[in-house]
Write an enzyme that holds these catalytic residues in place. Structure first.
Site, short mmCIF file in Angstrom:
data_model
loop_
_atom_site.label_atom_id
_atom_site.label_comp_id
_atom_site.label_asym_id
_atom_site.label_seq_id
_atom_site.Cartn_x
_atom_site.Cartn_y
_atom_site.Cartn_z
N ASP A 162 0.83 -1.19 0.00
CA ASP A 162 0.00 0.00 0.00
C ASP A 162 0.87 1.25 0.00
O ASP A 162 2.04 1.21 0.44
CB ASP A 162 -0.89 0.02 1.25
CG ASP A 162 -1.96 -1.05 1.21
OD1 ASP A 162 -2.34 -1.47 0.11
OD2 ASP A 162 -2.42 -1.46 2.29
N TYR A 171 7.03 -8.59 8.39
CA TYR A 171 6.73 -7.17 8.45
C TYR A 171 7.07 -6.62 9.83
O TYR A 171 7.00 -7.35 10.83
CB TYR A 171 5.24 -6.91 8.21
CG TYR A 171 4.71 -7.31 6.86
CD1 TYR A 171 4.67 -6.41 5.80
CD2 TYR A 171 4.22 -8.60 6.64
CE1 TYR A 171 4.16 -6.78 4.56
CE2 TYR A 171 3.72 -8.98 5.40
CZ TYR A 171 3.69 -8.06 4.37
OH TYR A 171 3.18 -8.44 3.16
N ASP A 217 -6.52 1.57 8.67
CA ASP A 217 -5.20 2.19 8.77
C ASP A 217 -5.37 3.70 8.91
O ASP A 217 -6.50 4.23 8.93
CB ASP A 217 -4.30 1.82 7.60
CG ASP A 217 -4.80 2.29 6.25
OD1 ASP A 217 -5.57 3.28 6.20
OD2 ASP A 217 -4.42 1.71 5.22
N ARG A 226 -3.22 -4.91 8.31
CA ARG A 226 -4.29 -4.00 8.76
C ARG A 226 -5.37 -4.76 9.52
O ARG A 226 -5.95 -4.25 10.48
CB ARG A 226 -4.92 -3.29 7.57
CG ARG A 226 -4.10 -2.15 7.01
CD ARG A 226 -4.78 -1.55 5.79
NE ARG A 226 -4.82 -2.47 4.67
CZ ARG A 226 -5.58 -2.32 3.60
NH1 ARG A 226 -6.39 -1.27 3.51
NH2 ARG A 226 -5.55 -3.19 2.62
#
Length: 304
Positions: free
Chosen positions: A44, A72, A86, A187
């Protein structure tokens, strides 16, 4: 700088914030002097970190990169829910001070532990998943209410790196490291943690640090990358992804001409990377009854 317009290989890029993955591909096309550039796994605009790009015929390798596990580092803000799960969305609910006072490190760790293993995860409504032929995020932006079906993912681990009040003391920021299967939405982890704690949650920072064997410390920024210098050869990538077998000159020629080649080794269910005597990737094959079957072939690299 001479552009490697006809060379094939993989580039590891550290995506900056704001840019989309498509933006990174577009810039790389200009730098590499070719339209044949693709990526393995979208990030994103909010996110930074590792993008694996295929150049020219090495885009064929991306199929085998997309499904690899990923790692991540993320920051989850507890105390508010947003429309997008988010920080790019609108805040739709905030928690009371009393509710936030009940959130401690033990509850946070337990809430994250409940999301590990093989789990059913409901993707964010603004994901790129198609609903009746249209991206979910496009439907949401068009004013529709979209609730996607949960899907199975594997979240191997979620480690808490830090937990502290945010700049606004009404909220709490939890830094985590996540190791997960392809298709996992970070998310959604933030949203589900907030829901489990009864205070709401959303993602405020995300950085992808690994895809399979490829790590962020190998990547180049768009400002510093030079495709001629930094392109990783297909054979090198194949060696990191698959078991390799080096063929002699006759075998290599036969395989390139579409002939089956007998190899004295056990049959394989997955791909073998066939390498020629010059160290170039010929293709990916599987073995059945000791004989190759080509899965995908690669043209011999040329330097422009």
């Amino acid at each position: 700088m001479t552009s490697p317009s006809s060379r094939s290989g993989i580039l590891l890029i550290d995506k900056p914030p704001v840019l989309t993955s498509h933006d990174v591909v577009a810039r790389t096309r200009r730098l590499a002097g070719t339209r044949k550039v693709g990526h393995a796994g979208t990030l994103d605009p909010l996110a930074t970190g590792l993008l694996v790009l295929g150049v020219n015929s090495s885009t064929r390798l991306l199929t085998y990169v997309v499904g690899l596990d990923k790692e991540y580092e993320a920051v989850i803000r507890l105390g508010a829910s947003t429309t997008t799960d988010d920080s790019e969305g609108e805040v739709i609910e905030t928690a009371s001070a009393a509710a936030m006072d009940s959130v401690d490190d033990a509850r946070i760790v337990a809430g994250l532990a409940a999301q590990t293993g093989e789990v059913r995860q409901r993707p964010s409504s603004v994901s790129a998943i198609k609903v009746d032929g249209k991206r979910a995020y496009a439907r949401v932006r068009g004013g529709e209410t979209v609730v996607l079906d949960a899907r199975s993912v594997t979240i191997s681990s979620i480690d808490v790196l830090a937990s502290e009040p945010s700049a606004d003391p009404a909220f709490r920021d939890v830094s985590v490291r996540v190791v997960c299967s392809s298709g996992t939405y970070i998310r959604a982890i933030a949203r589900d943690l907030g829901d489990a704690l009864g205070v709401g949650g959303h993602l405020v920072a995300l950085r992808r640090t690994r895809i399979g064997p490829f790590r962020i410390d190998e990547a180049h920024t768009l400002e510093e990358v030079e495709p001629e210098r930094d392109l990783v050869a297909p054979a090198t990538i194949a060696d990191r992804l698959f078991t390799t077998v080096t063929l002699d000159a006759e075998q290599a020629a036969d395989l390139r001409n579409g002939k089956r080649v007998a190899l004295d080794r056990p049959d394989t269910a997955g791909p073998l990377a066939a390498i020629d005597p010059e160290g170039l990737l010929i293709g990916l094959v599987e073995l059945s009854n000791g004989t190759t079957r080509v899965l995908v072939n690669f043209p011999t690299d040329t330097v422009s």
